[in-house]
Motif scaffolding. Structure first.
Motif, mmCIF file in Angstrom:
data_model
loop_
_atom_site.group_PDB
_atom_site.id
_atom_site.type_symbol
_atom_site.label_atom_id
_atom_site.label_comp_id
_atom_site.label_asym_id
_atom_site.label_seq_id
_atom_site.Cartn_x
_atom_site.Cartn_y
_atom_site.Cartn_z
ATOM 1 N N ARG A 16 0.828 -1.210 0.000
ATOM 2 C CA ARG A 16 0.000 0.000 0.000
ATOM 3 C C ARG A 16 0.861 1.259 0.000
ATOM 4 O O ARG A 16 0.348 2.361 0.078
ATOM 5 N N GLY A 17 2.191 1.080 -0.019
ATOM 6 C CA GLY A 17 3.080 2.238 -0.026
ATOM 7 C C GLY A 17 3.228 2.879 1.320
ATOM 8 O O GLY A 17 3.612 4.053 1.418
ATOM 9 N N LEU A 18 2.962 2.117 2.402
ATOM 10 C CA LEU A 18 3.024 2.713 3.728
ATOM 11 C C LEU A 18 4.409 2.591 4.362
ATOM 12 O O LEU A 18 4.755 3.370 5.228
ATOM 13 N N SER A 19 5.181 1.565 3.971
ATOM 14 C CA SER A 19 6.463 1.391 4.649
ATOM 15 C C SER A 19 7.544 2.315 4.117
ATOM 16 O O SER A 19 8.423 2.721 4.844
ATOM 17 N N ARG A 20 7.493 2.691 2.816
ATOM 18 C CA ARG A 20 8.512 3.587 2.262
ATOM 19 C C ARG A 20 7.899 4.741 1.475
ATOM 20 O O ARG A 20 8.582 5.455 0.779
ATOM 21 N N GLY A 21 6.574 4.856 1.554
ATOM 22 C CA GLY A 21 5.921 5.968 0.875
ATOM 23 C C GLY A 21 5.621 5.700 -0.594
ATOM 24 O O GLY A 21 5.191 6.582 -1.303
ATOM 25 N N PRO A 34 -9.000 -12.968 5.930
ATOM 26 C CA PRO A 34 -9.896 -12.530 7.004
ATOM 27 C C PRO A 34 -9.233 -12.516 8.376
ATOM 28 O O PRO A 34 -9.433 -11.594 9.165
ATOM 29 N N ARG A 35 -8.414 -13.547 8.666
ATOM 30 C CA ARG A 35 -7.776 -13.595 9.994
ATOM 31 C C ARG A 35 -6.827 -12.418 10.208
ATOM 32 O O ARG A 35 -6.636 -11.957 11.332
ATOM 33 N N ASN A 36 -6.202 -11.915 9.092
ATOM 34 C CA ASN A 36 -5.317 -10.762 9.210
ATOM 35 C C ASN A 36 -6.097 -9.527 9.641
ATOM 36 O O ASN A 36 -5.654 -8.752 10.488
ATOM 37 N N VAL A 37 -7.272 -9.371 9.056
ATOM 38 C CA VAL A 37 -8.134 -8.229 9.397
ATOM 39 C C VAL A 37 -8.536 -8.312 10.867
ATOM 40 O O VAL A 37 -8.497 -7.311 11.601
ATOM 41 N N LEU A 38 -8.911 -9.503 11.315
ATOM 42 C CA LEU A 38 -9.319 -9.674 12.708
ATOM 43 C C LEU A 38 -8.164 -9.394 13.668
ATOM 44 O O LEU A 38 -8.365 -8.801 14.737
ATOM 45 N N LYS A 47 -5.206 -1.230 21.434
ATOM 46 C CA LYS A 47 -4.436 -0.007 21.179
ATOM 47 C C LYS A 47 -2.959 -0.319 20.927
ATOM 48 O O LYS A 47 -2.067 0.429 21.361
ATOM 49 N N THR A 48 -2.710 -1.435 20.244
ATOM 50 C CA THR A 48 -1.338 -1.817 19.898
ATOM 51 C C THR A 48 -1.137 -1.897 18.390
ATOM 52 O O THR A 48 -0.062 -2.309 17.939
ATOM 53 N N ALA A 49 -2.153 -1.536 17.614
ATOM 54 C CA ALA A 49 -2.035 -1.611 16.154
ATOM 55 C C ALA A 49 -0.999 -0.603 15.666
ATOM 56 O O ALA A 49 -0.860 0.491 16.237
ATOM 57 N N PRO A 50 -0.231 -0.943 14.615
ATOM 58 C CA PRO A 50 0.731 0.011 14.063
ATOM 59 C C PRO A 50 0.032 1.320 13.680
ATOM 60 O O PRO A 50 -1.055 1.314 13.109
ATOM 61 N N LYS A 51 0.643 2.441 14.004
ATOM 62 C CA LYS A 51 0.031 3.738 13.722
ATOM 63 C C LYS A 51 -0.156 3.973 12.229
ATOM 64 O O LYS A 51 -1.017 4.757 11.818
ATOM 65 N N LEU A 53 -1.295 1.887 10.236
ATOM 66 C CA LEU A 53 -2.443 1.111 9.781
ATOM 67 C C LEU A 53 -3.675 1.514 10.599
ATOM 68 O O LEU A 53 -4.150 0.771 11.457
ATOM 69 N N PRO A 54 -4.207 2.713 10.354
ATOM 70 C CA PRO A 54 -5.359 3.205 11.111
ATOM 71 C C PRO A 54 -6.611 2.369 10.831
ATOM 72 O O PRO A 54 -6.662 1.594 9.871
ATOM 73 N N LEU A 55 -7.619 2.560 11.667
ATOM 74 C CA LEU A 55 -8.847 1.787 11.558
ATOM 75 C C LEU A 55 -9.496 1.946 10.185
ATOM 76 O O LEU A 55 -10.015 0.980 9.623
ATOM 77 N N LYS A 56 -9.433 3.143 9.642
ATOM 78 C CA LYS A 56 -10.027 3.388 8.327
ATOM 79 C C LYS A 56 -9.367 2.516 7.260
ATOM 80 O O LYS A 56 -10.025 1.983 6.366
ATOM 81 N N PHE A 57 -8.068 2.340 7.371
ATOM 82 C CA PHE A 57 -7.337 1.514 6.413
ATOM 83 C C PHE A 57 -7.670 0.044 6.601
ATOM 84 O O PHE A 57 -7.854 -0.704 5.633
ATOM 85 N N VAL A 58 -7.775 -0.398 7.858
ATOM 86 C CA VAL A 58 -8.128 -1.784 8.153
ATOM 87 C C VAL A 58 -9.508 -2.092 7.584
ATOM 88 O O VAL A 58 -9.763 -3.178 7.063
#
Length: 232
Positions: A16-21, A34-38, A47-51, A53-58
């Motif tokens: 998604r271009g999040l790790s290096r832009g 599906p298990r990844n999403v869960l 409150k331990t999700a990577p910043k 990867l916000p909820l909107k992205f999930v």
């Protein structure tokens, strides 16, 4: 994304271009399951999700795989949204309900209870088709309902400002009569609170059973449950 994140998270972020832009080229359909999403939703619960990867992205990820989710995945996802305290967006909620209606016959008792409970915690009423499907499946699985499931179902309807249909209410009451001897203080309190919310007086057999069980469990009643009982 943090290097401590699971490898599949790093892979999704990279695509998604999040790790290096920037994107890393072709996208693998095997990365997001599906298990990844869960797991990511659980990260938001804790409150331990990577910043990165916000909820909107999930939620966007969830939309890609919702049609492959099992009934347990669907109810688990709703429960996690309930624990996060933020309802899914319109598109996500519509997708959940569409899949829920299609797969409702495969929901077990816990799936029905958890889904209703999540809607109640979020303060979101299910769509008409979803609610009808949940009620029908609750009736079909009523023999599997334990005290907590019965109380939580009643509580959920009351919290949503709704009353169960007559068929479901009768089934719930019959099952309560059968299992009242196993009700704990919180289940008793939630049950009476729900009836008060409906503006409905329980049948004599239910009321007598609740009173007898409340007396039997009186030593285990905490202040909050006692307040709820007295209010109801």
């Amino acid at each position: 994304v943090s290097s401590c994140a699971p490898s599949w998270v790093l892979g999704v972020a990279g695509q998604r271009g999040l790790s290096r832009g920037r994107p890393r080229g072709g996208r693998s359909k095997e990365v997001v399951q599906p298990r990844n999403v869960l797991l990511l939703l659980q990260g938001h619960v804790e409150k331990t999700a990577p910043k990165d990867l916000p909820l909107k992205f999930v939620e966007k990820m969830a939309l890609e795989v919702v049609d492959r989710m099992t009934p347990r995945d669907i109810s688990t996802m709703m429960s996690k949204y309930g624990r996060i305290g933020k309802p899914p967006g319109k598109a996500m909620l519509e997708a959940i309900e569409r899949q829920g209606v299609v797969k409702m016959l495969e929901f077990d008792e816990q799936g029905v209870v958890n889904t209703l409970h999540a809607y109640a915690k979020l303060g979101v009423r299910p769509g008409h088709a979803m609610m009808e499907a949940l009620e029908r499946q609750a009736v079909a699985k009523i023999g599997d309902f334990g005290p907590r499931g019965l109380a939580n179902t009643l509580w959920s309807f009351a919290r949503l400002g709704m009353t169960p249909g007559n068929t479901l209410l009768m089934a719930l009451e019959e099952r309560m009569v059968e299992s009242m001897g196993s009700f704990k203080p919180q289940a008793i309190a939630n049950t009476l609170w729900a009836y008060a919310g409906f503006g409905v007086v329980p049948g004599e057999e239910i009321l007598a059973g609740v009173e007898a069980q409340a007396l039997a469990e009186i030593r285990g009643v905490n202040p909050q449950d006692m307040t709820t009982l007295m209010w109801a």
